[in-house]
Scaffold this active site. Sequence first.
Site, PDB file in Angstrom:
ATOM      1  N   ARG A   1      -9.472  -0.110   7.796  1.00  0.00           N
ATOM      2  CA  ARG A   1      -8.501   0.674   8.566  1.00  0.00           C
ATOM      3  C   ARG A   1      -9.066   1.064   9.922  1.00  0.00           C
ATOM      4  O   ARG A   1     -10.079   1.748  10.020  1.00  0.00           O
ATOM      5  CB  ARG A   1      -8.043   1.902   7.771  1.00  0.00           C
ATOM      6  CG  ARG A   1      -9.120   2.883   7.451  1.00  0.00           C
ATOM      7  CD  ARG A   1      -8.653   3.931   6.455  1.00  0.00           C
ATOM      8  NE  ARG A   1      -8.593   3.353   5.116  1.00  0.00           N
ATOM      9  CZ  ARG A   1      -8.775   4.035   3.994  1.00  0.00           C
ATOM     10  NH1 ARG A   1      -8.969   5.326   4.043  1.00  0.00           N
ATOM     11  NH2 ARG A   1      -8.723   3.437   2.828  1.00  0.00           N
TER      12      ARG A   1
ATOM     13  N   ASP B   1      -7.512  -6.212   5.680  1.00  0.00           N
ATOM     14  CA  ASP B   1      -7.838  -5.442   4.492  1.00  0.00           C
ATOM     15  C   ASP B   1      -9.215  -5.884   4.045  1.00  0.00           C
ATOM     16  O   ASP B   1      -9.519  -7.075   4.047  1.00  0.00           O
ATOM     17  CB  ASP B   1      -6.813  -5.706   3.396  1.00  0.00           C
ATOM     18  CG  ASP B   1      -6.988  -4.705   2.263  1.00  0.00           C
ATOM     19  OD1 ASP B   1      -6.239  -3.715   2.236  1.00  0.00           O
ATOM     20  OD2 ASP B   1      -7.886  -4.911   1.428  1.00  0.00           O
TER      21      ASP B   1
ATOM     22  N   ARG C   1     -13.065   0.325  -5.861  1.00  0.00           N
ATOM     23  CA  ARG C   1     -13.576   1.352  -4.955  1.00  0.00           C
ATOM     24  C   ARG C   1     -13.467   2.714  -5.630  1.00  0.00           C
ATOM     25  O   ARG C   1     -12.497   2.965  -6.333  1.00  0.00           O
ATOM     26  CB  ARG C   1     -12.718   1.326  -3.693  1.00  0.00           C
ATOM     27  CG  ARG C   1     -13.472   1.702  -2.476  1.00  0.00           C
ATOM     28  CD  ARG C   1     -12.808   1.183  -1.239  1.00  0.00           C
ATOM     29  NE  ARG C   1     -13.560   0.066  -0.695  1.00  0.00           N
ATOM     30  CZ  ARG C   1     -13.150  -0.663   0.331  1.00  0.00           C
ATOM     31  NH1 ARG C   1     -11.990  -0.412   0.894  1.00  0.00           N
ATOM     32  NH2 ARG C   1     -13.895  -1.633   0.777  1.00  0.00           N
TER      33      ARG C   1
ATOM     34  N   HIS D   1       0.801  -1.228   0.000  1.00  0.00           N
ATOM     35  CA  HIS D   1       0.000   0.000   0.000  1.00  0.00           C
ATOM     36  C   HIS D   1       0.836   1.283   0.000  1.00  0.00           C
ATOM     37  O   HIS D   1       0.340   2.334  -0.369  1.00  0.00           O
ATOM     38  CB  HIS D   1      -0.925   0.028   1.214  1.00  0.00           C
ATOM     39  CG  HIS D   1      -2.161  -0.796   1.042  1.00  0.00           C
ATOM     40  ND1 HIS D   1      -2.118  -2.153   0.837  1.00  0.00           N
ATOM     41  CD2 HIS D   1      -3.472  -0.451   1.047  1.00  0.00           C
ATOM     42  CE1 HIS D   1      -3.364  -2.601   0.722  1.00  0.00           C
ATOM     43  NE2 HIS D   1      -4.200  -1.594   0.843  1.00  0.00           N
TER      44      HIS D   1
ATOM     45  N   SER E   1     -13.191   0.454   3.965  1.00  0.00           N
ATOM     46  CA  SER E   1     -11.976  -0.275   4.324  1.00  0.00           C
ATOM     47  C   SER E   1     -11.977  -0.784   5.758  1.00  0.00           C
ATOM     48  O   SER E   1     -12.845  -0.462   6.566  1.00  0.00           O
ATOM     49  CB  SER E   1     -10.769   0.615   4.075  1.00  0.00           C
ATOM     50  OG  SER E   1     -10.274   1.118   5.281  1.00  0.00           O
TER      51      SER E   1
END
Length: 748
Positions: free
Chosen positions: A643, A157, A445, A93, A641
């Site tokens: 995150r 992820d 996305r 990433h 996501s």
Amino acid sequence: MSVESIKKLYASMPEKLGRARKKFGRALTLTEKILMSHADNLDTQAWERGKAQLLLRPDRVAMQDATAQMALLQFIQAGKKRVAVSSTVHCDHLIRAQSGAREDIERAISENKEVYNFLRSAARKFGIGFWKPGAGIIHQVVLENYAFPGALLIGTDSHTPNGGGLGMLAIGVGGADAGEVMAGLPWEVLHPKLIGVRLTGELQGWASPKDVILYLCGLLTVKGGTNKILEYFGPGASAISCTGKGTITNMGAELGATTSIFPFDDKMAAYLNMTERAEWAQLAQANRENLTADPEVLSSPDRYFDQVVEINLSELEPHVVGPHTPDLARPISRLSAEAKEKGYPVQLKAALIGSCTNSSYEDISRSAHVARQGLKAGLKAKASFLVTPGSERIYHTMVRDGFMKTFEEMGGTVLANACGPCIGQWKRADIQPKESNSIISSYNRNFPGRNDGNAETLSFLSSPEIVTAMAFAGSLDFNPVTGTLTTADGARVKFEPPRGEELPAKGFAKGEEGFEAPAENGDKLEVEVPPTSERLQLLKPFPRWNGKDFDRLPILIKAKGKCTTDHISPAGPWLKYRGHLDKISDNMFLGANNAFSGEPGKGTDILSGEGGLTIAAVARRYKDQGIGSIVIGDENYGEGSSREHAAMSPRFLGVLAVLVKSFARIHETNLKKQGILPLTFADPNDYDRFDQKDRVSVVGLSGLKPGNPVEVVIHKSDGKEIKVKMNHSLTEQQIGWFKAGSALNALT
Ligand code: MIC
Ligand code: SF4
């Protein structure tokens, strides 16, 4: 995955599934088979879809570099010597796409040195496999090396479900979940409901596997899969390549689904053989009946699934979705008219193929077929054309088989095997800041600002073969299925439908695979965290709950409309602070629309009345004064996501509760793990009752119980009080996390 562990899993299945069939008195879906064979305790586990909490034992954990930092920092807090479950870290990433593969990787290695050193040293010490920058995108590398039918994998992820293309339950989670599983705890998830997707027919012409999921996004919407698993079956399923299945399951994340899965078949066996895992393929063949749904399920799906969707692949048209949300779908035949009607900029500035969703051999060979046709007719790409291979193998095979040359002749740039433009790591020079423009990609996305940090970029998604054709056209006004393009000397060109091969006839070419094994014994090794680092910061435990109700808290932000994790914790330039909670928290809510202010990401300090401040600045002011705050949100809050920064930053800056109409699964769990109270309005209309100057109390917290609503009081500035009923989905254990201040505090 060692062959031994696969054998062990398969050997254990018949007995466990026999018990499960007896217990339920019925046949089993494939999803149930995998869930049940991974139950932590089959005797005590309760099974009720949409209600029961499942305690499962995953076979594997996968982490990408941007989320692995927090996952490992949390694992370190648990004080274990070595991971309890096979785990890997993938550096993908943090590589910025700027000038092509080689230079981009070199730049990434120097820019991200501290982070890579931290990840590498932690991986070596704790027994985790490490995939170097440039080795490939996590989901592609997992598919090529670790995925196998019947397995349960968790990954930090949201597109981890890519592995469903190889018949496994592969599920996206936050770093805290990964940290706990690596520390030896079972993994907890709400027993998902099941959507059966019956595929018949066969894809024709321009239609590709991507269109199955683009169509479903339009049908089910971005929240239609929340807390559900999509299980594909039917005669059409076995006609789709293994990697094509991966595309479909990968993008099931855009439905908010827990995951998606296909049953084991010959296409999967072929892929395992091609990726040098013939023994795994044989084992799966021998255990086929445990790796597919029972025959009764296939003959009367309505009895086994909570919802059944039918798709006739023979009739499926190529689709394009977007802008700004993956569920704004239409067949390509309707795109041109809609673009004009809605005033989208018709010119396409960029066309991007590849990414974790669509960079298989099949994708690339079909796109190259389109590219060759255009070149032969004398066309050149009109939009800038960028290619992102998913892994070293894909890249070297593309070079060997001449695809790269074709794309370069067309005017394309080949980027590193990494996320790059898909995650805002794209340095564009062709547009001005805030310039409205359209782009199209084969990614998954397309939230505002997602690719280039510019919220005015309209991002459309489609299959790689359509995107390649659109690169020649440079316009949304073109339909490659029926339309023609004109060459420089006036000739009309019509493309033939794309053709390609599912797998390379000569096998995959290999370069440097980029894997580093961990140390045999890491006890004496140190994890590298420079004390003055701007990129990494060891975590300090969040404070415990003080036992009191939340009293008259200010509203930090009332998020209006879509509020994804990209709105709450944007990526792009902020990715570099993923290991430094304090620094990254300055990005908090930068992309969110605040109902109380005209400008995204901005708000008012209601104590001083000062407006036009970033939400993080307001939160820091409240924090300095020792007061907490609450956040109000709309539908499907935290979509997108995995995150956990989208939960950790609010927690770090004093947010105590998040009140919304509905949550996306991973984000709701992330909030619970970090000790924030996630509440949903019993009556969604109550969302409208909150005004900027209100104070909000959450009462009766010492009596917090699973299933019992919570009372919230809105204190209006004129002294009036409004009572609002909120629901929550906390279990007894999760209430314990809240009280302890976080799941990690409850653990240690
Ligand atoms: C994404 O596609 O949004 C990401 C970037 O891969 C995220 C993870 C992250 O934010 O690091 C995801 O999908 O979970
Ligand atoms: Fe990377 Fe994009 Fe795939 Fe996320 S969706 S893993 S950012 S390529």
